[in-house]
Design a protein around this motif. Structure first.
Motif, PDB file in Angstrom:
ATOM      1  N   GLN A   5       0.815  -1.208   0.000  1.00  0.00           N
ATOM      2  CA  GLN A   5       0.000   0.000   0.000  1.00  0.00           C
ATOM      3  C   GLN A   5       0.851   1.261   0.000  1.00  0.00           C
ATOM      4  O   GLN A   5       0.421   2.290  -0.495  1.00  0.00           O
ATOM      5  N   LEU A  27       0.259   4.296  -2.518  1.00  0.00           N
ATOM      6  CA  LEU A  27       0.074   5.653  -2.005  1.00  0.00           C
ATOM      7  C   LEU A  27       1.131   6.606  -2.549  1.00  0.00           C
ATOM      8  O   LEU A  27       0.848   7.770  -2.823  1.00  0.00           O
ATOM      9  N   ALA A  42       0.065   7.459  -6.023  1.00  0.00           N
ATOM     10  CA  ALA A  42      -1.047   8.422  -5.987  1.00  0.00           C
ATOM     11  C   ALA A  42      -0.542   9.819  -5.649  1.00  0.00           C
ATOM     12  O   ALA A  42      -0.998  10.809  -6.216  1.00  0.00           O
ATOM     13  N   ALA A  43       0.426   9.903  -4.725  1.00  0.00           N
ATOM     14  CA  ALA A  43       0.993  11.212  -4.368  1.00  0.00           C
ATOM     15  C   ALA A  43       1.769  11.800  -5.542  1.00  0.00           C
ATOM     16  O   ALA A  43       1.673  13.000  -5.810  1.00  0.00           O
ATOM     17  N   SER A  59      -4.678  16.443  -1.905  1.00  0.00           N
ATOM     18  CA  SER A  59      -4.720  15.018  -2.220  1.00  0.00           C
ATOM     19  C   SER A  59      -3.331  14.390  -2.128  1.00  0.00           C
ATOM     20  O   SER A  59      -3.165  13.307  -1.558  1.00  0.00           O
ATOM     21  N   SER A 114      -1.995  11.703   0.738  1.00  0.00           N
ATOM     22  CA  SER A 114      -1.389  10.422   0.381  1.00  0.00           C
ATOM     23  C   SER A 114      -0.044  10.238   1.079  1.00  0.00           C
ATOM     24  O   SER A 114       0.264   9.145   1.569  1.00  0.00           O
ATOM     25  N   THR A 132      -0.604   9.560   4.756  1.00  0.00           N
ATOM     26  CA  THR A 132      -1.147   8.223   4.953  1.00  0.00           C
ATOM     27  C   THR A 132      -0.058   7.159   4.900  1.00  0.00           C
ATOM     28  O   THR A 132      -0.159   6.143   5.587  1.00  0.00           O
ATOM     29  N   GLY A 156      -7.434   7.119   3.431  1.00  0.00           N
ATOM     30  CA  GLY A 156      -7.487   6.693   2.030  1.00  0.00           C
ATOM     31  C   GLY A 156      -8.871   6.909   1.438  1.00  0.00           C
ATOM     32  O   GLY A 156      -9.015   7.384   0.312  1.00  0.00           O
ATOM     33  N   ASN A 186      -9.428  10.584   0.888  1.00  0.00           N
ATOM     34  CA  ASN A 186      -8.702  11.026  -0.306  1.00  0.00           C
ATOM     35  C   ASN A 186      -9.451  10.614  -1.576  1.00  0.00           C
ATOM     36  O   ASN A 186      -9.485  11.357  -2.555  1.00  0.00           O
ATOM     37  N   SER A 188      -5.588   8.605  -9.685  1.00  0.00           N
ATOM     38  CA  SER A 188      -5.401   8.643  -8.232  1.00  0.00           C
ATOM     39  C   SER A 188      -6.416   7.759  -7.520  1.00  0.00           C
ATOM     40  O   SER A 188      -6.073   7.062  -6.561  1.00  0.00           O
ATOM     41  N   LEU A 233      -5.486   4.718  -5.024  1.00  0.00           N
ATOM     42  CA  LEU A 233      -5.967   4.783  -3.645  1.00  0.00           C
ATOM     43  C   LEU A 233      -6.868   3.599  -3.309  1.00  0.00           C
ATOM     44  O   LEU A 233      -6.822   3.080  -2.188  1.00  0.00           O
TER      45      LEU A 233
END
Length: 136
Positions: A6, A10, A13-14, A50, A54, A57, A71, A74, A111, A115
């Protein structure tokens, strides 16, 4: 632990929310200028929040429940951002602002996928910990 699955999702996504907004334009106006997220403050702020969410998180690996909730939060933020883009591109009449849609409008979808995969991996870890606790 930063080597978990994960964490990779993440981080992707960031990177999507913090880096790709400077690479891909959101739309092209009728006079031919490309509009990036940094040019529109509300969209830029939503992408920054956002991406920051991420990154935060990732480092909450000891509290998986909070990681899962952040999550989801987001994902909701990215759905709102996607909704704003859809509203902007479909509800405006004529060639007022948006002449040509850019690939930057699809960044919230990417994203959301990352996520959702991260939340799936967090849920899998939580279930594994619960199953081990039952054995004790």
């Amino acid at each position: 632990m930063l080597q978990r699955t994960q964490s990779v999702y993440l981080l992707l996504a960031a990177a999507n929310a913090l880096v790709l907004i400077f690479v891909f334009h959101l739309w092209v106006t009728d006079n031919g200028t490309a509009v990036f997220a940094k040019d529109e403050l509300p969209y830029f702020a939503a992408f920054l929040v956002s991406g920051a969410l991420s990154l935060v998180t990732i480092f909450l690996y000891k509290n998986r429940k909070l990681q899962f909730v952040l999550g989801r939060l987001n994902i909701i933020l990215n759905f709102f951002l996607l909704g704003f883009f859809v509203y902007l591109s479909l509800n405006l009449s004529g060639e007022t602002i948006v002449s040509e849609k850019g690939i930057g409008m699809l960044l919230p979808i990417i994203s959301i996928v990352f996520l959702a995969l991260a939340n799936k991996a967090i849920k899998k870890d939580e279930d594994l910990v619960k199953s081990v606790d039952r054995l004790r």
